[in-house]
Design a protein around this motif. Structure first.
Motif, PDB file in Angstrom:
ATOM      1  N   TYR A   1       0.863  -1.187   0.000  1.00 40.39           N
ATOM      2  CA  TYR A   1       0.000   0.000   0.000  1.00 40.39           C
ATOM      3  C   TYR A   1       0.898   1.234   0.000  1.00 40.39           C
TER       4      TYR A   1
ATOM      5  N   PHE B   1      -4.628   2.276  -5.543  1.00 36.74           N
ATOM      6  CA  PHE B   1      -4.907   0.853  -5.378  1.00 36.74           C
ATOM      7  C   PHE B   1      -3.738   0.242  -4.608  1.00 36.74           C
ATOM      8  N   TYR B   2      -3.121  -0.798  -5.100  1.00 34.31           N
ATOM      9  CA  TYR B   2      -1.980  -1.379  -4.394  1.00 34.31           C
ATOM     10  C   TYR B   2      -1.105  -2.166  -5.365  1.00 34.31           C
TER      11      TYR B   2
ATOM     12  N   TYR C   1      -7.721   4.310   0.873  1.00 29.94           N
ATOM     13  CA  TYR C   1      -6.856   4.338  -0.314  1.00 29.94           C
ATOM     14  C   TYR C   1      -6.634   5.745  -0.857  1.00 29.94           C
TER      15      TYR C   1
ATOM     16  N   PRO D   1     -14.292  -4.816  -4.188  1.00 25.80           N
ATOM     17  CA  PRO D   1     -13.590  -3.557  -3.911  1.00 25.80           C
ATOM     18  C   PRO D   1     -12.452  -3.805  -2.920  1.00 25.80           C
ATOM     19  N   SER D   2     -11.515  -2.887  -2.873  1.00 28.76           N
ATOM     20  CA  SER D   2     -10.403  -2.922  -1.941  1.00 28.76           C
ATOM     21  C   SER D   2      -9.382  -3.991  -2.301  1.00 28.76           C
ATOM     22  N   SER D   3      -9.808  -5.257  -2.379  1.00 28.80           N
ATOM     23  CA  SER D   3      -8.864  -6.339  -2.651  1.00 28.80           C
ATOM     24  C   SER D   3      -8.646  -6.576  -4.138  1.00 28.80           C
TER      25      SER D   3
ATOM     26  N   ARG E   1      -3.223   5.168   4.178  1.00 26.32           N
ATOM     27  CA  ARG E   1      -2.675   3.819   3.979  1.00 26.32           C
ATOM     28  C   ARG E   1      -1.797   3.418   5.161  1.00 26.32           C
TER      29      ARG E   1
ATOM     30  N   GLN F   1     -12.099   0.775   1.014  1.00 25.33           N
ATOM     31  CA  GLN F   1     -11.288   1.362  -0.051  1.00 25.33           C
ATOM     32  C   GLN F   1     -11.444   2.879  -0.085  1.00 25.33           C
ATOM     33  N   ASN F   2     -12.670   3.342   0.031  1.00 23.35           N
ATOM     34  CA  ASN F   2     -12.913   4.785   0.010  1.00 23.35           C
ATOM     35  C   ASN F   2     -12.253   5.479   1.194  1.00 23.35           C
TER      36      ASN F   2
END
Length: 402
Positions: free
Chosen positions: A192, A200-201, A334, A276-278, A340, A330-331
């Protein structure tokens, strides 16, 4: 011949739909481009292996630790208790699924989808045959669109199919050493860091003798190859042989509608179904293929096209809550390196670790420990408000981008 269903796209989603329908005795055709391998970390949870009867031969690695790396290079290693993360190589996994569908009775075609033609009540899928370049027509009652994030079928047939938000994912499959300075063949690294991806990542995922190293972003002007080179350098993988390079869009939000109310239903990436997120997509793609097949079976049994909407209804019933929580995360985290940093600090919490991987392996929110959920919620708010300080900086030499 009139098929019951033509499936456009032969990734995990389309191949699963074709397999399920063929097992039920339906006449199914599966159209796939062939020769294209989607960029993907390849992680699959135990539930996928169990629910879709995946043999051990397709699991190229079993991961027992996940490492979360912050923008300052701090990391937390999270053990995967009572389970593991399985790894597949999409080059072989996707072909296994297509071949299994064919063995169940699906008719395979290699080519590129062009359009749908209709004449009264008759529907035909037109594609360009890869072997001879000719246009071929497959008459069908129903069509499943499993042709990816920027689905040509979805853009033409389903309202909103041309507006799915997405990030671009890029990775390199490399020959991995047994072990390197910052690389462990039984550990997934998730980075991150805004220097790698501003929204994102990045990742380093072992695949047995190989590894997937990559990142994703929805922002323009990011040099994906340079960021991936930085990841390789930080993990001691710069000198490893590069086997292949791949890039593709990854959708960020499920469509509000997955069907055209007549004869087409979308599934998987074409329906916007990625966590989302992952960014996890294989499990949800295969679930999307399965519910699309169930919706088609209902329409074929009743003759009522309204049942195409069953695909989205079934999917959201089981997974909407998880998507909502991951989207909120995520919101929240990120948007900046400061956030992060706080997210990685939060990952040190044992309750967060346990509940995260229980949810990952079982693909549902864990309700057995309400006090743990309450604790996590309070800690989450404290980190977002800055009440809890993020941990101090690590030595600069450990920064993933350096």
């Amino acid at each position: 011949m009139i098929h019951d269903v033509v499936v456009v796209g032969g990734g995990p989603c389309g191949a699963t739909a074709a397999y399920d329908l063929a097992l039920q005795g339906h006449s199914v055709a599966l159209i796939d481009k062939a020769g294209r391998i989607k960029p993907c970390g390849g992680a699959v949870p135990p539930r996928l292996i169990r629910d879709f009867d995946i043999p051990d031969s397709q699991i190229v690695a079993r991961i027992d630790t996940a490492r979360m790396v912050s923008p300052t290079g701090r990391h937390v290693d999270i053990p995967i208790e009572d389970g593991y993360v399985g790894m597949v190589d999409r080059e072989h996994f996707d072909e296994f699924l297509r071949d299994r569908a064919a063995c169940a009775g699906a008719q395979r075609h290699t080519g590129t989808f062009l359009r749908i033609e209709r004449d009264g009540d008759e529907t035909a899928v037109v594609f360009r045959d890869k072997a001879d370049g000719t246009e071929q027509r497959l008459r069908t009652r129903l069509v499943i669109g499993a042709d990816g994030a920027r689905s040509k079928l979805g853009r033409a047939e389903v309202p909103g199919g041309d507006t799915i938000p997405y990030v671009i994912a890029y990775h390199e499959i490399i020959s991995a050493p047994p072990k390197a300075a910052n690389y462990d063949p039984k550990r997934c690294d998730v980075i991150y860091d805004g220097a790698i991806s501003p929204d994102f990542y990045g990742w380093v995922f072992p695949h047995g003798a190989q590894a997937s190293v990559g990142m994703g972003t929805g922002k323009d002007g990011i040099d994906l190859k340079a960021a991936t080179a930085d990841l390789r350098a930080a993990s001691g993988l710069s000198e490893c042989e590069t086997i292949r390079r791949e890039g593709a869009p990854i959708p960020l939000k499920p469509l509000d509608r997955w069907d055209n109310g007549r004869d087409v239903v979308l599934a998987g990436d074409a329906a916007g179904v990625v966590a989302p997120s992952s960014g996890e997509g294989i499990f949800y793609a295969m679930v999307g293929g399965r519910v699309a097949a169930l919706a088609c079976e209902k329409v074929l049994a009743t003759g009522q096209a309204k049942h195409l909407a069953l695909a989205r209804k079934l999917f959201m019933k089981d997974h909407k809550a998880v998507f909502k929580v991951l989207g909120a995360m995520q919101n929240a985290y990120y948007r900046s390196d400061e956030r992060r940093e706080r997210f990685v600090t939060l990952c040190h919490d044992i309750d967060v670790q346990r509940l995260t991987f229980e949810a990952y392996m079982n693909k549902e929110l864990v309700k057995a420990r309400p006090l743990a959920h309450l604790k996590i919620g309070l800690k989450n708010v404290a980190h977002l408000l800055g009440i809890v300080p993020a941990m101090g900086r690590a030595p600069r030499a450990t920064h993933p981008a350096e």
